[in-house]
Design an enzyme around this catalytic site. Structure first.
Site, short mmCIF file in Angstrom:
data_model
loop_
_atom_site.label_atom_id
_atom_site.label_comp_id
_atom_site.label_asym_id
_atom_site.label_seq_id
_atom_site.Cartn_x
_atom_site.Cartn_y
_atom_site.Cartn_z
N ASP A 193 0.83 -1.19 0.00
CA ASP A 193 0.00 0.00 0.00
C ASP A 193 0.88 1.26 0.00
O ASP A 193 1.95 1.28 0.60
CB ASP A 193 -0.89 -0.03 1.25
CG ASP A 193 -1.87 1.11 1.29
OD1 ASP A 193 -2.64 1.27 0.33
OD2 ASP A 193 -1.88 1.85 2.30
N GLU A 237 0.89 -0.27 -5.07
CA GLU A 237 -0.25 0.65 -5.11
C GLU A 237 0.32 2.04 -5.39
O GLU A 237 0.94 2.66 -4.53
CB GLU A 237 -0.99 0.61 -3.76
CG GLU A 237 -2.27 1.43 -3.75
CD GLU A 237 -2.06 2.88 -3.37
OE1 GLU A 237 -2.08 3.74 -4.30
OE2 GLU A 237 -1.86 3.17 -2.18
N ASP A 278 -11.27 1.84 -1.37
CA ASP A 278 -11.46 3.24 -1.05
C ASP A 278 -12.41 3.96 -2.01
O ASP A 278 -12.75 5.12 -1.79
CB ASP A 278 -10.12 3.98 -1.05
CG ASP A 278 -9.34 3.78 0.24
OD1 ASP A 278 -9.96 3.47 1.27
OD2 ASP A 278 -8.11 3.94 0.22
#
Length: 575
Positions: free
Chosen positions: A302, A349, A402
């Site tokens: 992430d 990411e 998200d």
């Protein structure tokens, strides 16, 4: 990212917490195996999940009490019953939630540990328990993190579960040796309980992963780049983080205002002391990645951009508007990582507004980045999230945890978006718009370079002339681009007014263009496959409450859906 025998693959994003279960939250039990069977039927080779660590305040999987520990909520209670560690009557005594489509975290928190404590007591009370040796071996193998984690959780309960920075006993807060020994003795039973939970989590995980892998499916796990301030990691390793002498953060993590939030995202995680990490050859970080690669087949890191530059927000702060971009370790870290671990399968990411240096780092690392369909339709045909602009080395998504669900996003978009999606998915079917002189295109913009007379040009130096010609060429390209985008706007607007598509046709259109794209890997949120609305959204960044709750109903995972997905995978040559 390689996948079995074919580099092209498809997968589904489905958090473990979102699986069906009669006990309030998804687990690693039979419903997880059923979902793996569903993936197999649909021809999908990857099951992407969210982080599996124990969640803390706010129930976010990205704020965990440990980077190594597993979430006790995911331990399957029926498996414990089958092992004789629980009575069915105790499991069924509790009300695990009123709505099967949402996790009631408060209720789970109040009930789950009572049941797990009973299982722990039965485990250690068992005469001639053959698993005791396995338990002891597990504790020894994972001693490096398990000792600190079990003590941390036990001491937390002594101080009413307050954050460790608020513990009244300064000696244990600052890990004085005498205090550590004192609480190890005082909390011996609690420490044993927390170790037992990790033993059972990892035992069930190995069985769960083994079953998934036996079907030819890989688990794509998620590793948050940052750890929580209130975690065993920060408490036990303060030198790793940017903390002051009292153990409080100097700066904290987040990201500036962007697509997701006008005030940015204030995550509050402590930032790393990269100078110290470099001196130690990044040992702490490499051990962390090693643990993730042993847990998952593929690991998504992430917020990859923070290895290049990271956003540092002065502590304390109410939002993320004020902050500075600071340099991360860059490619040196990844070179060291590959030197130590080989070349583990990693997804980076890389979403958001990025500096060119981040793209350079991504290319040097060789890791695939991410492309999100919902970010593609701003009217710019050079937008990197448009499927026709994808490269092979990327993972394409409808949206992430998200984002709003695909349906929720589409219903909130202006009508024009339908035309833009259609022209992206079916460019050969889009009628041409007749060109006509456009006032907006022919009018000189304020930034446009003023054309010089021949006399003025003759007075320019060679360097000035080169610069002048360069600006004229740039102006010409910008003019052509504006003209092209204006025509495309009219084209898309006309399409939006004329098209009459059903929800099923819209979904099929989007899935077709993603599965048929160049991207080596395509991963679709389950909510998007089922065309669920905003009620099924997993997370809204910068909000507290109402997130991470969605769960699927078993009856929605039909053979008909699996067959449909199989067709997409076959047509996209992903099998």
């Amino acid at each position: 990212m390689d996948t079995t025998n074919n580099k092209r693959a498809a997968g589904i994003l489905m958090p473990i917490s979102s699986l069906p279960s009669p006990y309030g939250i998804g687990t690693m039990g039979k419903e997880a195996r059923k979902f793996a069977d569903f993936l197999k039927k649909s021809g999908h080779k990857i099951w992407q999940i969210l982080p599996v660590g124990p969640t803390s305040y706010g129930d976010s999987p990205y704020q965990s009490f440990s980077t190594y520990a597993g979430n006790p909520y995911f331990i399957d209670l029926e498996k414990l019953w089958e092992e004789g560690l629980l009575k069915k009557s105790l499991i069924e005594y509790f009300n695990w939630g009123e709505n099967e489509n949402y996790v009631d975290y408060e209720r789970i928190y109040k009930c789950r540990f009572i049941v797990l404590e009973d299982a722990c007591a039965r485990f250690f009370a068992k005469e001639n328990n053959p698993e005791l040796t396995d338990f002891e071996n597990f504790c020894q193998k994972n001693k490096a993190w398990l000792e600190d984690y079990a003590l941390f959780m036990s001491v937390k309960s002594e101080f009413e579960n307050k954050a460790w920075t608020e513990w009244e006993d300064e000696d244990i807060r600052l890990r004085k040796p005498e205090a550590l020994e004192k609480y190890r003795k005082k909390c011996a039973d609690k420490i044993l309980f927390w170790k037992f939970l990790q033993f059972k989590f990892y035992q069930q995980w190995e069985e769960f992963r083994g079953y998934v892998n036996s079907l030819g499916i890989k688990i794509l796990g998620d590793m948050p780049i940052y750890v929580a301030m209130d975690s065993a990691d920060t408490w036990a390793n303060p030198e790793i983080f940017w903390l002051d002498e009292e153990g409080k953060p100097v700066r904290v993590a987040g990201c500036p205002p962007d697509y997701f939030s006008v005030k940015g995202q204030l995550w509050g995680n402590p930032l790393y002391n990269w100078e110290y990490l470099k001196k130690t050859d990044y040992k702490w970080w490499i051990n962390r990645v090693k643990a993730a690669t042993e847990l998952f087949d593929i690991t998504r890191i992430d917020h990859f951009r923070a290895f290049d530059t990271y956003y540092a927000i002065p502590y304390p702060a109410e939002d993320a508007v004020i902050g500075d971009w600071l340099n991360g370790p860059g490619i040196e870290f990844f070179e060291k990582l590959k030197e130590e671990l080989g070349d583990p399968e990693i997804v980076a990411e890389d979403l958001g507004s990025l500096a060119d240096s981040v793209y350079v780092l991504l290319e040097k690392s060789g890791y695939p980045g991410m492309k999100v369909f919902e970010f593609a339709f701003d009217g710019d045909d050079q937008n990197g999230y448009l499927p026709h602009n994808y490269c092979e080395n990327c993972v394409a998504y409808t949206g992430t945890h998200d984002n709003d669900t695909l349906r929720g996003w589409f219903e909130k978009e202006p009508a024009l978006t339908l035309g833009r999606i259609y022209s992206e998915c079916y460019p050969d079917k889009v009628p041409e718009i007749e060109e006509e002189e456009d006032e907006e295109v022919t009018t000189k913009s304020a930034e446009e370079t003023e054309e010089l007379t021949e006399e003025e040009i003759e007075k320019l130096t060679a360097e000035e002339l080169e610069d002048y010609n360069k600006k004229l060429e740039e102006d010409k390209k910008e003019k052509e681009r504006n003209h092209r985008l204006t025509l495309k706007y009219k084209q898309d607007l006309k399409l939006s007014e004329e098209l009459k598509l059903t929800d099923e046709e819209i979904l099929d259109m989007i899935l077709t263009v993603l599965y048929n794209s160049k991207a080596n890997t395509v991963i679709i949120q389950l909510q998007d496959i089922l065309w669920l609305g905003s009620e099924a959204r997993m997370n809204t960044p910068s909000t507290l409450g109402g997130n991470w709750e969605w769960r699927v109903s078993q009856e929605l995972l039909t053979d008909k859906i699996a067959e449909k997905l199989m067709k997409f995978a076959k047509n996209g040559k992903r099998i």
